[in-house]
Write a protein that holds these residues in place. Sequence first.
Motif, PDB file in Angstrom:
ATOM      1  N   ASN A  40      -9.228  13.888  63.720  1.00  0.00           N
ATOM      2  CA  ASN A  40      -9.521  14.309  65.097  1.00  0.00           C
ATOM      3  C   ASN A  40      -8.302  15.020  65.687  1.00  0.00           C
ATOM      4  OD1 ASN A  40     -10.699  14.644  67.624  1.00  0.00           O
ATOM      5  ND2 ASN A  40     -10.325  12.537  68.279  1.00  0.00           N
ATOM      6  N   PRO A  41      -7.986  16.212  65.181  1.00  0.00           N
ATOM      7  CA  PRO A  41      -6.759  16.897  65.611  1.00  0.00           C
ATOM      8  C   PRO A  41      -6.921  17.588  66.966  1.00  0.00           C
ATOM      9  CG  PRO A  41      -7.903  18.211  63.968  1.00  0.00           C
ATOM     10  CD  PRO A  41      -8.680  16.935  64.104  1.00  0.00           C
ATOM     11  N   ARG A  42      -5.885  17.469  67.797  1.00  0.00           N
ATOM     12  CA  ARG A  42      -5.914  18.051  69.133  1.00  0.00           C
ATOM     13  C   ARG A  42      -4.555  18.665  69.455  1.00  0.00           C
ATOM     14  NH1 ARG A  42      -7.481  12.240  70.693  1.00  0.00           N
ATOM     15  NH2 ARG A  42      -6.945  12.155  68.479  1.00  0.00           N
ATOM     16  N   ILE A  43      -4.570  19.845  70.067  1.00  0.00           N
ATOM     17  CA  ILE A  43      -3.369  20.506  70.579  1.00  0.00           C
ATOM     18  C   ILE A  43      -3.540  20.628  72.088  1.00  0.00           C
ATOM     19  CG2 ILE A  43      -1.986  22.618  70.630  1.00  0.00           C
ATOM     20  CD1 ILE A  43      -2.948  23.168  67.754  1.00  0.00           C
ATOM     21  N   ILE A  44      -2.575  20.091  72.831  1.00  0.00           N
ATOM     22  CA  ILE A  44      -2.618  20.134  74.283  1.00  0.00           C
ATOM     23  C   ILE A  44      -1.390  20.889  74.780  1.00  0.00           C
ATOM     24  CG2 ILE A  44      -2.787  18.802  76.409  1.00  0.00           C
ATOM     25  CD1 ILE A  44      -5.116  18.360  74.425  1.00  0.00           C
ATOM     26  N   ASN A  45      -1.613  21.979  75.483  1.00  0.00           N
ATOM     27  CA  ASN A  45      -0.518  22.738  76.078  1.00  0.00           C
ATOM     28  C   ASN A  45      -0.408  22.390  77.557  1.00  0.00           C
ATOM     29  OD1 ASN A  45      -0.027  24.034  73.630  1.00  0.00           O
ATOM     30  ND2 ASN A  45      -1.423  25.719  74.109  1.00  0.00           N
ATOM     31  N   ILE A  63     -10.049  21.846  65.008  1.00  0.00           N
ATOM     32  CA  ILE A  63      -8.882  21.505  65.815  1.00  0.00           C
ATOM     33  C   ILE A  63      -9.173  21.868  67.263  1.00  0.00           C
ATOM     34  CG2 ILE A  63      -6.420  21.907  66.223  1.00  0.00           C
ATOM     35  CD1 ILE A  63      -6.137  22.577  63.264  1.00  0.00           C
ATOM     36  N   CYS A  64      -9.130  20.885  68.131  1.00  0.00           N
ATOM     37  CA  CYS A  64      -9.401  21.056  69.548  1.00  0.00           C
ATOM     38  C   CYS A  64      -8.132  21.548  70.248  1.00  0.00           C
ATOM     39  CB  CYS A  64      -9.855  19.718  70.139  1.00  0.00           C
ATOM     40  SG  CYS A  64     -10.393  19.770  71.850  1.00  0.00           S
ATOM     41  N   VAL A  65      -8.235  22.625  71.014  1.00  0.00           N
ATOM     42  CA  VAL A  65      -7.077  23.221  71.682  1.00  0.00           C
ATOM     43  C   VAL A  65      -7.387  23.387  73.169  1.00  0.00           C
ATOM     44  CG1 VAL A  65      -5.431  25.124  71.735  1.00  0.00           C
ATOM     45  CG2 VAL A  65      -6.548  24.516  69.582  1.00  0.00           C
ATOM     46  N   ILE A  98     -14.426  18.059  69.814  1.00  0.00           N
ATOM     47  CA  ILE A  98     -14.232  19.459  69.438  1.00  0.00           C
ATOM     48  C   ILE A  98     -15.038  20.381  70.346  1.00  0.00           C
ATOM     49  CG2 ILE A  98     -16.053  19.441  67.695  1.00  0.00           C
ATOM     50  CD1 ILE A  98     -12.666  21.372  67.642  1.00  0.00           C
ATOM     51  N   SER A  99     -16.133  19.901  70.886  1.00  0.00           N
ATOM     52  CA  SER A  99     -16.937  20.725  71.795  1.00  0.00           C
ATOM     53  C   SER A  99     -16.211  20.989  73.116  1.00  0.00           C
ATOM     54  CB  SER A  99     -18.283  20.046  72.083  1.00  0.00           C
ATOM     55  OG  SER A  99     -18.090  18.754  72.639  1.00  0.00           O
ATOM     56  N   ASP A 100     -15.157  20.212  73.399  1.00  0.00           N
ATOM     57  CA  ASP A 100     -14.371  20.407  74.628  1.00  0.00           C
ATOM     58  C   ASP A 100     -13.276  21.455  74.459  1.00  0.00           C
ATOM     59  OD1 ASP A 100     -15.702  18.266  76.005  1.00  0.00           O
ATOM     60  OD2 ASP A 100     -14.488  16.847  74.837  1.00  0.00           O
ATOM     61  N   SER A 101     -13.088  21.953  73.257  1.00  0.00           N
ATOM     62  CA  SER A 101     -11.990  22.869  72.984  1.00  0.00           C
ATOM     63  C   SER A 101     -12.110  24.158  73.786  1.00  0.00           C
ATOM     64  CB  SER A 101     -11.957  23.206  71.485  1.00  0.00           C
ATOM     65  OG  SER A 101     -10.802  23.952  71.156  1.00  0.00           O
TER      66      SER A 101
END
Length: 235
Positions: free
Chosen positions: A127-132, A180-182, A219-222
Amino acid sequence: MGKVLITGGNKGLGHELVRVFYENNYEVFTVVRTVEAAEELKYEFKQKCHPIVVDLRFDDSIEKIKSVLAKITTEIDIVINNAGVPGREYEIENVLAEEIEELLNIHCLGVVRTVQGTIDFLRNSTNPRIINISSRLGSLSKMSLGEFGSRNFSYSYRIAKAAQNMLTICLNNELKSQGICVNAIHPGKLKTTSGSSDADLNPNEAAERIFNWIETLKISDSGSFTQPFVGDWPW
């Protein structure tokens, strides 16, 4: 146990993010610029906290991040690009190219380098996520309406955050199909040493909200630009 990497984890919002993830049983990797900052974090968070001493202004940070991570783990679940500095000049006669270049390097290229250093580890997560960590000041739509025109926000910070938002969109366009969710987030108007005159949120409160919001991501929130549990911001 989840694994998170947080840049700029030794002060302000970054430190509070380290704390909240640590207290919720995450293994925390945090990027800091000095050995002194790393030692302070290791003293405060005595187990499962791994400071990485690199300077994200330089390309050698990519391999240094990879090297440290590879000695400890094969995967990272969450990358939070928090490191940043404020700008100063808000009148065009006083704006320096050097200041703009510095903030673009930190807020935009620093994110590129962090993602390059962690992307292989993210791909190994389920469940990979990148948050800026962006800012309301990076919103072209809000800026064009003159919403913040009277608050003397710096040219360099607004330009750098707008560039970072475009980077978030680019990363989402490429990485969403890889699972990957970004996302970009405005953390709120934080009460910090460089906070705005209308600041109304303590960093510890913001960190708790961000943690709880990240835990809900799918992932749908990316691809969103949002303020956690408040609402979306226009790009």
